[in-house]
Design a protein around this motif. Structure first.
Motif, PDB file in Angstrom:
ATOM      1  N   VAL A  86      30.629  23.898  25.490  1.00 11.72           N
ATOM      2  CA  VAL A  86      31.234  24.806  26.475  1.00 11.72           C
ATOM      3  C   VAL A  86      30.152  25.541  27.248  1.00 11.72           C
ATOM      4  O   VAL A  86      30.186  25.597  28.486  1.00 11.72           O
ATOM      5  CB  VAL A  86      32.194  25.802  25.783  1.00 11.72           C
ATOM      6  CG1 VAL A  86      32.665  26.877  26.754  1.00 11.72           C
ATOM      7  CG2 VAL A  86      33.381  25.070  25.170  1.00 11.72           C
ATOM      8  N   TRP A  87      29.175  26.107  26.533  1.00  5.54           N
ATOM      9  CA  TRP A  87      28.172  26.880  27.277  1.00  5.54           C
ATOM     10  C   TRP A  87      27.264  25.985  28.114  1.00  5.54           C
ATOM     11  O   TRP A  87      26.814  26.384  29.191  1.00  5.54           O
ATOM     12  CB  TRP A  87      27.403  27.867  26.424  1.00  5.54           C
ATOM     13  CG  TRP A  87      26.438  27.419  25.374  1.00  5.54           C
ATOM     14  CD1 TRP A  87      26.612  27.490  24.029  1.00  5.54           C
ATOM     15  CD2 TRP A  87      25.104  26.901  25.555  1.00  5.54           C
ATOM     16  NE1 TRP A  87      25.496  27.029  23.369  1.00  5.54           N
ATOM     17  CE2 TRP A  87      24.556  26.670  24.285  1.00  5.54           C
ATOM     18  CE3 TRP A  87      24.334  26.610  26.674  1.00  5.54           C
ATOM     19  CZ2 TRP A  87      23.273  26.168  24.092  1.00  5.54           C
ATOM     20  CZ3 TRP A  87      23.051  26.101  26.488  1.00  5.54           C
ATOM     21  CH2 TRP A  87      22.537  25.891  25.206  1.00  5.54           C
ATOM     22  N   ALA A  93      29.315  25.213  31.228  1.00  6.00           N
ATOM     23  CA  ALA A  93      29.427  26.445  32.021  1.00  6.00           C
ATOM     24  C   ALA A  93      28.097  26.786  32.691  1.00  6.00           C
ATOM     25  O   ALA A  93      28.082  27.280  33.829  1.00  6.00           O
ATOM     26  CB  ALA A  93      29.892  27.602  31.136  1.00  6.00           C
ATOM     27  N   TRP A  95      32.435  33.692  37.051  1.00  3.01           N
ATOM     28  CA  TRP A  95      33.255  33.176  35.942  1.00  3.01           C
ATOM     29  C   TRP A  95      32.500  32.195  35.054  1.00  3.01           C
ATOM     30  O   TRP A  95      32.492  32.356  33.828  1.00  3.01           O
ATOM     31  CB  TRP A  95      34.565  32.572  36.455  1.00  3.01           C
ATOM     32  CG  TRP A  95      35.605  33.629  36.672  1.00  3.01           C
ATOM     33  CD1 TRP A  95      36.032  34.114  37.873  1.00  3.01           C
ATOM     34  CD2 TRP A  95      36.314  34.351  35.671  1.00  3.01           C
ATOM     35  NE1 TRP A  95      36.968  35.090  37.677  1.00  3.01           N
ATOM     36  CE2 TRP A  95      37.165  35.260  36.325  1.00  3.01           C
ATOM     37  CE3 TRP A  95      36.316  34.333  34.282  1.00  3.01           C
ATOM     38  CZ2 TRP A  95      38.000  36.123  35.649  1.00  3.01           C
ATOM     39  CZ3 TRP A  95      37.151  35.197  33.603  1.00  3.01           C
ATOM     40  CH2 TRP A  95      37.981  36.076  34.284  1.00  3.01           C
ATOM     41  N   ILE A 118      31.593  32.803  31.096  1.00  6.05           N
ATOM     42  CA  ILE A 118      31.971  31.834  30.061  1.00  6.05           C
ATOM     43  C   ILE A 118      30.724  31.362  29.323  1.00  6.05           C
ATOM     44  O   ILE A 118      30.712  31.249  28.092  1.00  6.05           O
ATOM     45  CB  ILE A 118      32.748  30.658  30.679  1.00  6.05           C
ATOM     46  CG1 ILE A 118      34.119  31.152  31.175  1.00  6.05           C
ATOM     47  CG2 ILE A 118      32.908  29.515  29.684  1.00  6.05           C
ATOM     48  CD1 ILE A 118      34.854  30.156  32.035  1.00  6.05           C
ATOM     49  N   ALA A 175      30.338  32.004  25.317  1.00  7.20           N
ATOM     50  CA  ALA A 175      30.254  30.802  24.484  1.00  7.20           C
ATOM     51  C   ALA A 175      28.896  30.710  23.789  1.00  7.20           C
ATOM     52  O   ALA A 175      28.821  30.334  22.616  1.00  7.20           O
ATOM     53  CB  ALA A 175      30.514  29.554  25.320  1.00  7.20           C
TER      54      ALA A 175
END
Length: 104
Positions: free
Chosen positions: A15-16, A19, A30, A34, A38
């Motif tokens: 996820v990171w 992002a 955003w 995130i 994360a």
């Protein structure tokens, strides 16, 4: 419990990483937010898991999950090449991660 936390932390690494790419050098709010959340949760989970899992095993599993997850997101959602050699290499990483767990 430590293994479950480690797996979730590896997913959060994916996820990171995604992002981070979407943040465009931290210029988009955003994705940057995130990324930060994360990253923090992923590191905290890794730290928790390493209380009972040896660092070499835990870190390798965490990185493997994150690397495979990020590569899969790249291939499935971001238009990166999904050639057979790349997929086979990812399967080798998965085999290594599973082997580290099995022989822990």
């Amino acid at each position: 419990m430590a293994w479950l936390v480690l797996v979730v932390s590896g997913v959060l690494e994916t996820v990171w990483a995604v992002a981070l790419e979407k943040s465009a050098g931290f210029s988009r709010a955003w994705p940057t937010g995130i990324f930060a959340v994360a990253l923090l949760l992923s590191m905290a989970g890794l730290g928790y898991a390493l209380r009972t899992i040896p660092v070499g095993t835990g870190y390798a599993v965490w990185v493997g999950i994150g690397a495979v997850g990020t590569a899969l997101v790249g291939m499935l959602a971001l238009g990166e090449s999904a050639s057979l050699p790349r997929i086979l290499c990812l399967l080798l990483v998965v085999c290594g991660v599973v082997g580290l767990k099995v022989f822990h």
